[in-house]
Design an enzyme around this catalytic site. Sequence first.
Site, short mmCIF file in Angstrom:
data_model
loop_
_atom_site.label_atom_id
_atom_site.label_comp_id
_atom_site.label_asym_id
_atom_site.label_seq_id
_atom_site.Cartn_x
_atom_site.Cartn_y
_atom_site.Cartn_z
CB CYS A 1 44.07 0.41 62.99
SG CYS A 1 44.32 1.74 64.17
CG HIS B 1 41.07 1.02 60.63
ND1 HIS B 1 40.35 0.99 61.81
CD2 HIS B 1 42.00 2.00 60.78
CE1 HIS B 1 40.84 1.90 62.62
NE2 HIS B 1 41.83 2.53 62.02
CG ASN C 1 40.76 5.01 64.53
OD1 ASN C 1 40.73 3.85 64.88
ND2 ASN C 1 41.74 5.53 63.81
O1 UT7 Z 1 43.83 4.39 62.65
C1 UT7 Z 1 45.11 4.26 62.19
C2 UT7 Z 1 45.38 4.95 60.94
N1 UT7 Z 1 45.17 6.37 61.10
C3 UT7 Z 1 44.70 7.09 60.13
O2 UT7 Z 1 44.40 6.55 59.10
C4 UT7 Z 1 44.59 8.59 60.33
C5 UT7 Z 1 44.97 9.31 59.09
N2 UT7 Z 1 44.96 10.75 59.22
C6 UT7 Z 1 43.85 11.50 59.42
O3 UT7 Z 1 42.76 11.01 59.63
C7 UT7 Z 1 44.00 12.99 59.26
O4 UT7 Z 1 45.33 13.29 58.88
C8 UT7 Z 1 43.65 13.83 60.54
C9 UT7 Z 1 42.14 13.81 60.76
C10 UT7 Z 1 44.37 13.28 61.73
C11 UT7 Z 1 44.05 15.29 60.33
O5 UT7 Z 1 43.41 15.81 59.17
P1 UT7 Z 1 44.26 16.54 58.04
O6 UT7 Z 1 43.31 17.01 57.04
O7 UT7 Z 1 45.34 15.60 57.60
O8 UT7 Z 1 44.86 17.78 58.82
P2 UT7 Z 1 46.39 18.20 58.98
O9 UT7 Z 1 47.07 17.34 59.98
O10 UT7 Z 1 47.02 18.36 57.62
O11 UT7 Z 1 46.21 19.66 59.60
C12 UT7 Z 1 45.58 20.72 58.87
C13 UT7 Z 1 45.37 21.89 59.81
C14 UT7 Z 1 46.64 22.27 60.60
O12 UT7 Z 1 46.66 23.66 60.74
P3 UT7 Z 1 47.60 24.56 59.79
O13 UT7 Z 1 49.01 24.05 60.04
O14 UT7 Z 1 47.13 24.31 58.39
O15 UT7 Z 1 47.34 25.94 60.29
C15 UT7 Z 1 46.38 21.63 61.94
O16 UT7 Z 1 47.07 22.28 62.99
O17 UT7 Z 1 44.36 21.57 60.78
C16 UT7 Z 1 44.88 21.82 62.10
N3 UT7 Z 1 44.28 20.86 63.02
C17 UT7 Z 1 43.10 21.06 63.62
N4 UT7 Z 1 42.24 22.10 63.57
C18 UT7 Z 1 41.11 22.00 64.31
C19 UT7 Z 1 44.75 19.63 63.38
N5 UT7 Z 1 43.89 19.05 64.23
C20 UT7 Z 1 42.86 19.92 64.40
C21 UT7 Z 1 41.68 19.88 65.15
N6 UT7 Z 1 40.84 20.93 65.06
N7 UT7 Z 1 41.34 18.82 65.92
#
Ligand code: UT7
Length: 320
Positions: free
Chosen positions: A109, A246, A276
């Site tokens: 990225c 990005h 993205n």
């Molecule tokens: O492009 C290269 C660089 N990449 C980035 O910069 C990406 C950086 N990261 C992110 O954008 C975020 O971490 C994500 C959008 C990928 C995820 O968001 P988050 O707020 O960090 O969520 P999380 O991974 O901490 O998950 C929180 C909860 C979890 O459930 P529990 O364990 O709290 O019950 C996940 O299982 O959200 C759940 N979850 C979802 N729920 C509904 C994870 N993905 C989804 C989903 N829909 N698609």
Amino acid sequence: MRIAALGTYVPQKRLTNDDLARLVDTDDAWIVRRTGIRERRIADEHEYTSDLCLQAVRDMERRGARLDAVDYIIVCTATPDYGFPSVAARLQHRLGLTNCGAIDLTAACAGFMYGLDCADALVNTGRARSVLVAGGETLSKVVDYQDRATCILFGDGAGVALVDAPGDAPPTLLARRAASDGASGKELFLTGLRDEIAGIVEPDRVLRQNGRAVYEWAVTNVSAGICELLDAAELRACDVDWFVPHSANARMIESICKRTGIPYDRALMSLEWCGNTSAASIPLALAPAVHDGRVRPGDVVLLYGFGGGLVENGMLMRWS
Ligand code: UT7
């Protein structure tokens, strides 16, 4: 260096949050709240990164750009058509350019920014008169549509820039920064010939991300990197007219703005309707703002790429 022209292309097919909710356990409200993404564009089965890059060049030409002085092509992509020939060589052939160097560059990225960095070196040393830098991706071909942690994020697209030397005009590049943290490679990877990384084994050609870890790394490191760039250029956050990070996640960009003091309404992003798009995301956000006159000569523009590697690359420039 100077960015003399820009062009973009996204495929026709749209993949909305509601479409994804039919594939995995997610919903539109969660995706919009956590990422700001509403839909992404998806390449056809027979449409590859070189096809997207070619269309982005055609867009740039339709806007008046000429390729006569191009003697180097750099394509930044993590999803090339082949291992080789490079996307850049295919583009060179399809554009009918002769006596022209052609390489692909992989920095995920942050790819487009590393491409600009190399182009800057080529034009500054007189090694090239004009460099065509493309950021293009067909990530939909490597995304696992059963993995809700990644499939909601990524989309396909391409953006291109024509980079040349500013001539007698004042230098446009005010500060630059490149860094890498290879020890964190396992937090965001795309398997290739090798399917194991730091003890994690995944099938061939699949993208995996520890979203939370990358999120925290990016907010901390990109914010610190921006402060470093501003210090180097003796500028303050309020001097930044346009911030083009990005386009990974709107919530994350908001946190970076809060930490650095850059007003959030100065951030240009392409994620809402394109998702993205990795190496394509910065030109996809920058080009419309240049074309509609929001970005004007003299503006202070901060470009910052970050991603798999983990790697980052930022540039602070005065638009010319
Ligand atoms: O492009 C290269 C660089 N990449 C980035 O910069 C990406 C950086 N990261 C992110 O954008 C975020 O971490 C994500 C959008 C990928 C995820 O968001 P988050 O707020 O960090 O969520 P999380 O991974 O901490 O998950 C929180 C909860 C979890 O459930 P529990 O364990 O709290 O019950 C996940 O299982 O959200 C759940 N979850 C979802 N729920 C509904 C994870 N993905 C989804 C989903 N829909 N698609």
